[in-house]
Scaffold this active site. Structure first.
Site, PDB file in Angstrom:
ATOM      1  N   CYS A 152      35.269  44.379  51.301  1.00 52.03           N
ATOM      2  CA  CYS A 152      34.689  44.536  49.770  1.00 52.03           C
ATOM      3  C   CYS A 152      33.728  45.616  49.412  1.00 52.03           C
ATOM      4  O   CYS A 152      32.847  45.898  50.291  1.00 52.03           O
ATOM      5  CB  CYS A 152      33.796  43.259  49.739  1.00 52.03           C
ATOM      6  N   ARG A 169      40.918  37.722  39.578  1.00 47.16           N
ATOM      7  CA  ARG A 169      39.684  37.503  40.487  1.00 47.16           C
ATOM      8  C   ARG A 169      38.369  38.082  39.985  1.00 47.16           C
ATOM      9  O   ARG A 169      37.394  37.696  40.251  1.00 47.16           O
ATOM     10  CB  ARG A 169      39.900  37.918  41.998  1.00 47.16           C
TER      11      ARG A 169
END
Ligand code: XMP
Length: 506
Positions: A319, A418
């Site tokens: 991430c 998402r």
């Protein structure tokens, strides 16, 4: 004036557990890791209970059908990734639900026109030396023969030799038809001294392979997670855009539980999605939601009907959300805050809404910490991506085997749903994840057994035989950066420079 959190936010590596009293019963064999997956009312049993507190991340590079089966065999659950067409996701769910233990669908299939070079390349990629040869090279094509390592000699055979020249052809193979039971297939394997038995349907269509080496492992799966029809349990990811069509297809395919996959879950979009599923399916279909990082976000999703709440923004290994957007919170602090909110919510309402710690688990001891801090279960991406069963290629990088692992917010996955904030935009505005390698770690079964043995062992040190007891008894301390150094091998010269790497990733 903005709200300032009083404490700085921390992550797992900044904590350790302080042992408590272990009685003579505190041995790993007595530890239960059972844990609720979905909400339940005080005094009732949860509709779904995991046998081990692990679920696999809703990611292209992690949760395909093969990993879902392997994880369910160990007692955990996969969420098949939603960043694909509705039909493809439903087909993956169907594949898990129709899986027959011991019958393996080949992921290393050749065509007769391929060459020895292709065989070597495929072997390196999948590690599987038994390769069926089908007319069109698909796992369910018309079977032409089989190649195993006994069919060629790399030191002698030219690399451009065609597969059809050295494969064992169909008429020399022992095969069984698709009505054969696992027991009958195994008997045939033993009687005929085979290593693999192809199961063949009408028109010589390859259905599956049964392997001699798998026989013992199929006999004992004490933790496997099964539904009432003895099929493996499987979950699936959904988004807040196309849920009306996607959820119906996934329910029809047999999904046992769903989860809204979003980087940020404290939103009206999640509330609407949860409300829609509840109105349509009642409690017959359970849906998790997230991700949130504080008590307020938890309450919102719990009140909106989420069956579990996922915690974590920007802590995942791939991430870069925190760097890109400046949102998130140290995973441990977020988890502690949310678990406190869950317990208060339970006291107030009598409804227990399980909490899933999502992302940022690197070492096995991070799992024990997450559970001690209150997580009911953990979602893991990097951890599972390393195993044979993840859907990605195994590649050799600088002489070391690696598996590919990419984020859902990377340019490779392009999972814009998402990161969706509504509006007309239907593409990823900027990347929030990277494309990477992770060290290959062999079969999932061995990896999970090894990790959970460590978890159980630490639980015993804390005097706990199950997860509620761990939460109650755990004594958790923050560590200084200097004492972190003290915790690893230090002030010695390691004989093997790779030792530290293998300790870290085993
Ligand atoms: P680990 O640390 O287990 O984390 O690899 C997996 C979790 O990371 C999240 N995820 C992402 N987060 N950008 C993000 O900011 C991404 O590209 C991305 N892909 C996955 C997700 O919650 C997953 O379960």
């Amino acid at each position: 004036m903005a709200t300032f959190f009083e404490e700085e936010s921390h992550t797992f590596s900044e904590y350790l557990l302080v042992p408590g009293y272990s009685s003579a019963d505190n041995v790993a064999a007595n530890v239960s890791l059972k844990t609720p997956l979905v909400r339940f009312a005080r005094g009732e049993e949860p509709q779904i209970t995991l046998n081990v507190p692990m679920v696999s991340a809703i990611m292209q590079s992690v949760s395909g059908p093969k990993l879902a089966v392997a994880l369910a065999q160990q007692g955990g659950l996969s969420f098949i990734y939603g960043s694909q067409s509705i039909a493809d996701e439903a087909a993956m769910v169907r594949e898990v639900k129709s899986y027959k233990a011991g019958f393996v669908v080949s992921d290393s299939t050749l065509t007769p026109e391929m060459t020895l070079d292709d065989v070597v390349e495929l072997l390196g990629r999948t590690g599987h030396s038994t390769m069926p040869v089908t007319e069109d090279g698909t796992p369910h094509g018309r079977l032409c023969g089989i190649v195993t390592s006994r069919d060629y000699r790399l030191s002698r055979d030219p690399r451009d030799r065609r597969v059809r020249e050295f494969m064992t052809p169909f008429d020399k193979l022992v095969v069984a038809d698709d009505a054969t039971s696992l027991k009958a297939a195994n008997d045939l394997i033993w009687d005929k001294k085979l290593n693999a038995l192809p199961i063949v349907g009408a028109g010589r269509r390859l259905v599956a392979l049964v392997f001699r080496k798998d026989y013992d492992s199929h006999k004992s799966q004490p933790n496997e997670l099964l539904d009432q029809h003895k099929r493996y349990l499987v979950g699936a990811g959904i988004n807040t855009r196309d849920y009306a069509e996607r959820v119906s297809a996934l329910v029809e395919a047999g999904a046992d539980v769903l989860c809204i996959d979003s980087s940020e879950g404290y939103s009206e979009w999640q509330r609407r999605t949860l409300a829609w599923v509840r109105a349509r399916y009642g409690t017959s279909m359970r849906v998790g939601a997230g991700n949130v990082v504080d008590a307020e976000g938890f309450r919102f999703l719990a009140d909106s009907g989420a069956d579990f709440v996922k915690v974590g923004i920007g802590g995942g290994s791939i991430c870069i959300t925190r760097e890109q957007k400046g949102i998130g919170r140290g995973q441990a602090s977020a988890l502690i805050d949310v678990c406190r909110a869950r317990d208060e919510y339970f006291d107030e309402t009598g409804t227990y809404v399980p909490v899933c710690s999502d992302g940022g688990i690197v070492y096995d001891y991070h799992m024990t910490l997450a559970l001690a801090m209150g997580a009911d279960f953990m979602m893991l991406g990097r951890y599972f991506a390393r195993f044979d069963e993840s859907p990605t290629n195994r590649v050799s990088v600088n002489g070391q085997y690696m598996k590919e692992y990419w984020g859902e917010g990377s340019a490779r996955a392009r999972n814009w749903q998402r990161y969706d904030l509504g509006g007309d935009k239907k593409s990823l505005s900027f990347v929030e994840g990277v494309d990477s390698y992770v060290p290959y770690a062999g079969p999932l079964k061995e990896g999970v057994e090894g990790s959970l043995l460590k978890v159980k062992s630490t639980m015993c040190n804390c005097g706990a035989l199950d997860l509620p007891e761990l939460r109650e008894k755990a004594k958790i301390t923050l560590v200084s950066s200097t004492s972190l150094v003290e915790g690893g091998a230090h002030d010695v010269v390691l004989k093997d420079a790779n030792q530290q790497v293998s300790i870290n990733f085993r």
